[in-house]
Motif scaffolding. Sequence first.
Motif, PDB file in Angstrom:
ATOM      1  N   VAL A  78      12.286  11.477   1.409  1.00 21.09           N
ATOM      2  CA  VAL A  78      12.573  12.555   0.442  1.00 21.09           C
ATOM      3  C   VAL A  78      11.414  13.544   0.341  1.00 21.09           C
ATOM      4  CG1 VAL A  78      14.191  11.243  -0.987  1.00 21.09           C
ATOM      5  CG2 VAL A  78      11.765  11.204  -1.546  1.00 21.09           C
ATOM      6  N   HIS A  79      10.217  13.122   0.753  1.00 20.71           N
ATOM      7  CA  HIS A  79       9.048  13.993   0.639  1.00 20.71           C
ATOM      8  C   HIS A  79       8.682  14.668   1.964  1.00 20.71           C
ATOM      9  CE1 HIS A  79       8.392  12.626  -3.398  1.00 20.71           C
ATOM     10  NE2 HIS A  79       8.096  11.389  -3.049  1.00 20.71           N
ATOM     11  N   LYS A  80       9.574  14.618   2.961  1.00 17.10           N
ATOM     12  CA  LYS A  80       9.132  15.040   4.303  1.00 17.10           C
ATOM     13  C   LYS A  80       8.780  16.525   4.415  1.00 17.10           C
ATOM     14  CE  LYS A  80      13.656  15.234   6.658  1.00 17.10           C
ATOM     15  NZ  LYS A  80      14.485  14.683   5.585  1.00 17.10           N
ATOM     16  N   TYR A 124       8.777  -0.823 -15.027  1.00 19.44           N
ATOM     17  CA  TYR A 124       7.666  -0.801 -14.075  1.00 19.44           C
ATOM     18  C   TYR A 124       7.047   0.588 -13.985  1.00 19.44           C
ATOM     19  CZ  TYR A 124       4.897  -1.893  -9.916  1.00 19.44           C
ATOM     20  OH  TYR A 124       3.859  -2.079  -9.034  1.00 19.44           O
ATOM     21  N   ARG A 125       7.863   1.652 -14.086  1.00 20.94           N
ATOM     22  CA  ARG A 125       7.296   3.017 -14.070  1.00 20.94           C
ATOM     23  C   ARG A 125       6.288   3.181 -15.222  1.00 20.94           C
ATOM     24  NH1 ARG A 125       8.323   6.193  -9.536  1.00 20.94           N
ATOM     25  NH2 ARG A 125       8.013   8.005 -10.848  1.00 20.94           N
ATOM     26  N   GLU A 126       6.629   2.588 -16.375  1.00 17.53           N
ATOM     27  CA  GLU A 126       5.724   2.667 -17.530  1.00 17.53           C
ATOM     28  C   GLU A 126       4.431   1.897 -17.256  1.00 17.53           C
ATOM     29  OE1 GLU A 126       7.864   1.900 -21.201  1.00 17.53           O
ATOM     30  OE2 GLU A 126       5.972   1.311 -22.142  1.00 17.53           O
ATOM     31  N   VAL A 165      -0.097   1.907  -6.413  1.00 16.87           N
ATOM     32  CA  VAL A 165       1.232   1.281  -6.453  1.00 16.87           C
ATOM     33  C   VAL A 165       2.354   2.299  -6.258  1.00 16.87           C
ATOM     34  CG1 VAL A 165       0.772  -0.791  -7.856  1.00 16.87           C
ATOM     35  CG2 VAL A 165       1.115   1.424  -8.991  1.00 16.87           C
ATOM     36  N   HIS A 166       3.457   1.786  -5.750  1.00 19.77           N
ATOM     37  CA  HIS A 166       4.733   2.502  -5.735  1.00 19.77           C
ATOM     38  C   HIS A 166       5.724   1.714  -6.558  1.00 19.77           C
ATOM     39  CE1 HIS A 166       8.602   4.115  -4.472  1.00 19.77           C
ATOM     40  NE2 HIS A 166       8.984   2.861  -4.318  1.00 19.77           N
ATOM     41  N   GLY A 167       6.618   2.405  -7.246  1.00 17.24           N
ATOM     42  CA  GLY A 167       7.757   1.771  -7.899  1.00 17.24           C
ATOM     43  C   GLY A 167       8.978   2.647  -7.768  1.00 17.24           C
ATOM     44  N   SER A 168      10.136   2.035  -7.581  1.00 15.69           N
ATOM     45  CA  SER A 168      11.389   2.794  -7.423  1.00 15.69           C
ATOM     46  C   SER A 168      11.623   3.697  -8.629  1.00 15.69           C
ATOM     47  CB  SER A 168      12.571   1.837  -7.293  1.00 15.69           C
ATOM     48  OG  SER A 168      12.343   0.908  -6.271  1.00 15.69           O
ATOM     49  N   ASP A 169      12.328   4.832  -8.385  1.00 14.32           N
ATOM     50  CA  ASP A 169      12.578   5.776  -9.475  1.00 14.32           C
ATOM     51  C   ASP A 169      14.008   5.742 -10.001  1.00 14.32           C
ATOM     52  OD1 ASP A 169      13.876   7.049  -7.400  1.00 14.32           O
ATOM     53  OD2 ASP A 169      12.442   8.707  -7.262  1.00 14.32           O
ATOM     54  N   SER A 170      14.873   4.873  -9.447  1.00 11.92           N
ATOM     55  CA  SER A 170      16.237   4.708  -9.978  1.00 11.92           C
ATOM     56  C   SER A 170      16.764   3.365  -9.494  1.00 11.92           C
ATOM     57  CB  SER A 170      17.157   5.827  -9.477  1.00 11.92           C
ATOM     58  OG  SER A 170      17.344   5.706  -8.071  1.00 11.92           O
TER      59      SER A 170
HETATM   60 MG    MG Z   1       8.385   8.285  -6.118  1.00 16.63          MG
END
Ligand code: MG
Length: 138
Positions: free
Chosen positions: A51-53, A84-86, A114-119
Amino acid sequence: MSRTFSILKPDATRRNLTGKINAVIEEAGLRIVAQKRVKLSTAQAEAFYGVHKERPFFGELVGQMTAEPVVVQVLEADDAVPKYREVMGATNPEQAAEGTIRKLFALSIGENSVHGSDSDENAAIEIAQFFTDAEIVG
Ligand code: MG
Ligand code: RTP
């Protein structure tokens, strides 16, 4: 119960911080129901952050994510994705709240530990990129 996908990024594995970050995750009430250490290939990292390409930082992001090993995880909790986003805190550690993983450990917006899913939808997609059902023990 729901699930989210997490990555402990290379800046965290390089500095031997995986245990300290897991302690924050567990103290927040998220359960680590799958976990493994892997080295991402360039193709895997490009697909993961697809998504960030078009973004200017894409090359740097892929370079950082493939430079050293990461730890990929599945986390389980009620409302696992927003929870987890929090716990992670804002993308830019300078804006992250006190006590969050990024406030405690991140080096910069790029090396933010870290990475965490956004949905929930993306969590399911990301989990399936790294784990089979049999590898997740809830
Ligand atoms: Mg993200
Ligand atoms: P993530 O996907 O890794 O969980 O992080 P996020 O949702 O908080 O942030 P996102 O906007 O999805 O960006 C993905 C990752 O790209 C890197 N980034 N670098 N140099 C920059 O301006 C910049 N902006 C974003 C970060 O590593 C971010 O986590």
